[in-house]
Design a protein around this motif. Sequence first.
Motif, PDB file in Angstrom:
ATOM      1  N   THR A  77     -12.746 -14.043  17.333  1.00 21.20           N
ATOM      2  CA  THR A  77     -11.557 -13.522  16.893  1.00 21.20           C
ATOM      3  C   THR A  77     -11.392 -13.164  15.623  1.00 21.20           C
ATOM      4  O   THR A  77     -11.913 -14.273  14.739  1.00 21.20           O
ATOM      5  CB  THR A  77     -10.445 -14.491  17.441  1.00 21.20           C
ATOM      6  N   GLY A  78     -10.864 -12.335  14.914  1.00 25.58           N
ATOM      7  CA  GLY A  78     -10.549 -12.117  13.602  1.00 25.58           C
ATOM      8  C   GLY A  78      -8.910 -12.084  13.514  1.00 25.58           C
ATOM      9  O   GLY A  78      -8.156 -11.921  14.485  1.00 25.58           O
ATOM     10  N   TYR A  79      -8.733 -12.483  12.107  1.00 28.43           N
ATOM     11  CA  TYR A  79      -6.961 -12.510  12.014  1.00 28.43           C
ATOM     12  C   TYR A  79      -6.668 -11.901  10.568  1.00 28.43           C
ATOM     13  O   TYR A  79      -7.634 -11.784   9.915  1.00 28.43           O
ATOM     14  CB  TYR A  79      -6.712 -14.020  11.935  1.00 28.43           C
ATOM     15  N   LEU A  80      -5.517 -11.507  10.838  1.00 27.93           N
ATOM     16  CA  LEU A  80      -5.252 -11.104   9.221  1.00 27.93           C
ATOM     17  C   LEU A  80      -3.702 -11.526   9.066  1.00 27.93           C
ATOM     18  O   LEU A  80      -2.515 -11.051   9.654  1.00 27.93           O
ATOM     19  CB  LEU A  80      -5.066  -9.331   9.428  1.00 27.93           C
ATOM     20  N   GLN A  81      -3.576 -12.600   8.215  1.00 26.92           N
ATOM     21  CA  GLN A  81      -2.221 -13.089   7.870  1.00 26.92           C
ATOM     22  C   GLN A  81      -1.670 -12.170   6.855  1.00 26.92           C
ATOM     23  O   GLN A  81      -2.061 -12.104   5.768  1.00 26.92           O
ATOM     24  CB  GLN A  81      -2.433 -14.360   7.361  1.00 26.92           C
ATOM     25  N   MET A  82      -0.325 -11.796   7.066  1.00 28.94           N
ATOM     26  CA  MET A  82       0.040 -10.928   6.148  1.00 28.94           C
ATOM     27  C   MET A  82       1.550 -11.473   5.589  1.00 28.94           C
ATOM     28  O   MET A  82       2.429 -11.901   6.525  1.00 28.94           O
ATOM     29  CB  MET A  82       0.180  -9.404   6.687  1.00 28.94           C
ATOM     30  N   ASN A  83       1.936 -11.845   4.547  1.00 28.22           N
ATOM     31  CA  ASN A  83       3.054 -12.487   3.782  1.00 28.22           C
ATOM     32  C   ASN A  83       3.604 -11.527   2.740  1.00 28.22           C
ATOM     33  O   ASN A  83       2.715 -10.582   2.378  1.00 28.22           O
ATOM     34  CB  ASN A  83       2.528 -13.735   3.222  1.00 28.22           C
ATOM     35  N   SER A  84       4.622 -11.549   2.445  1.00 25.01           N
ATOM     36  CA  SER A  84       5.281 -10.994   1.399  1.00 25.01           C
ATOM     37  C   SER A  84       5.365  -9.591   1.730  1.00 25.01           C
ATOM     38  O   SER A  84       4.903  -8.539   0.799  1.00 25.01           O
ATOM     39  CB  SER A  84       4.838 -11.193   0.033  1.00 25.01           C
ATOM     40  N   LEU A  85       5.760  -8.982   2.838  1.00 25.54           N
ATOM     41  CA  LEU A  85       5.264  -7.953   3.344  1.00 25.54           C
ATOM     42  C   LEU A  85       6.213  -6.952   2.866  1.00 25.54           C
ATOM     43  O   LEU A  85       7.647  -7.182   2.350  1.00 25.54           O
ATOM     44  CB  LEU A  85       5.409  -7.696   4.701  1.00 25.54           C
ATOM     45  N   LYS A  86       5.833  -5.518   2.479  1.00 24.10           N
ATOM     46  CA  LYS A  86       6.422  -4.494   1.781  1.00 24.10           C
ATOM     47  C   LYS A  86       6.581  -3.407   2.590  1.00 24.10           C
ATOM     48  O   LYS A  86       6.078  -3.031   3.472  1.00 24.10           O
ATOM     49  CB  LYS A  86       5.875  -4.166   0.315  1.00 24.10           C
ATOM     50  N   PRO A  87       7.790  -2.481   2.438  1.00 23.18           N
ATOM     51  CA  PRO A  87       8.039  -1.217   3.192  1.00 23.18           C
ATOM     52  C   PRO A  87       6.688  -0.374   3.367  1.00 23.18           C
ATOM     53  O   PRO A  87       6.237   0.296   4.149  1.00 23.18           O
ATOM     54  CB  PRO A  87       9.067  -0.534   2.911  1.00 23.18           C
ATOM     55  N   GLU A  88       5.930  -0.278   2.024  1.00 24.85           N
ATOM     56  CA  GLU A  88       4.925   0.285   2.121  1.00 24.85           C
ATOM     57  C   GLU A  88       3.502  -0.122   2.848  1.00 24.85           C
ATOM     58  O   GLU A  88       2.651   0.515   2.959  1.00 24.85           O
ATOM     59  CB  GLU A  88       4.601   0.690   0.652  1.00 24.85           C
TER      60      GLU A  88
END
Length: 121
Positions: A77-88
């Motif tokens: 399994t791989g993961y992508l933690q995404m913080n401080s997300l922006k509309p773009e």
Amino acid sequence: QVQLVESGGGLVQPGGSLRLSCTASGSIFSINAMGWYRQAPGKERELVAAITSSGSTNYADSVKGRFTISRDNAKNTGYLQMNSLKPEDTAVYYCNAEVTTPRPWLTSDYWGQGTQVTVSS
């Protein structure tokens, strides 16, 4: 045959966080590099982040410092933690993995079906 299944996408407000997961299943000898790509409407698919089997990572400049890629080799399994997300950051996110299968002995690229990430207030 190898399948990649993604999960974790959804709708989030600007500044929020999401964690994407990608689990590989099937006849797998080893998973070499894993990566996350994204494609926004009207744009080409682009690399977001990648990680090698030894844990080396690289990121697109647009996500450095905000996104973190990781993997659990025991769980395929791989993961992508995404913080401080922006509309773009809004796009369909795809998991990619370079997988070696034992029978036949072959190394090929596999893709997940994609998961939608929408960043909007």
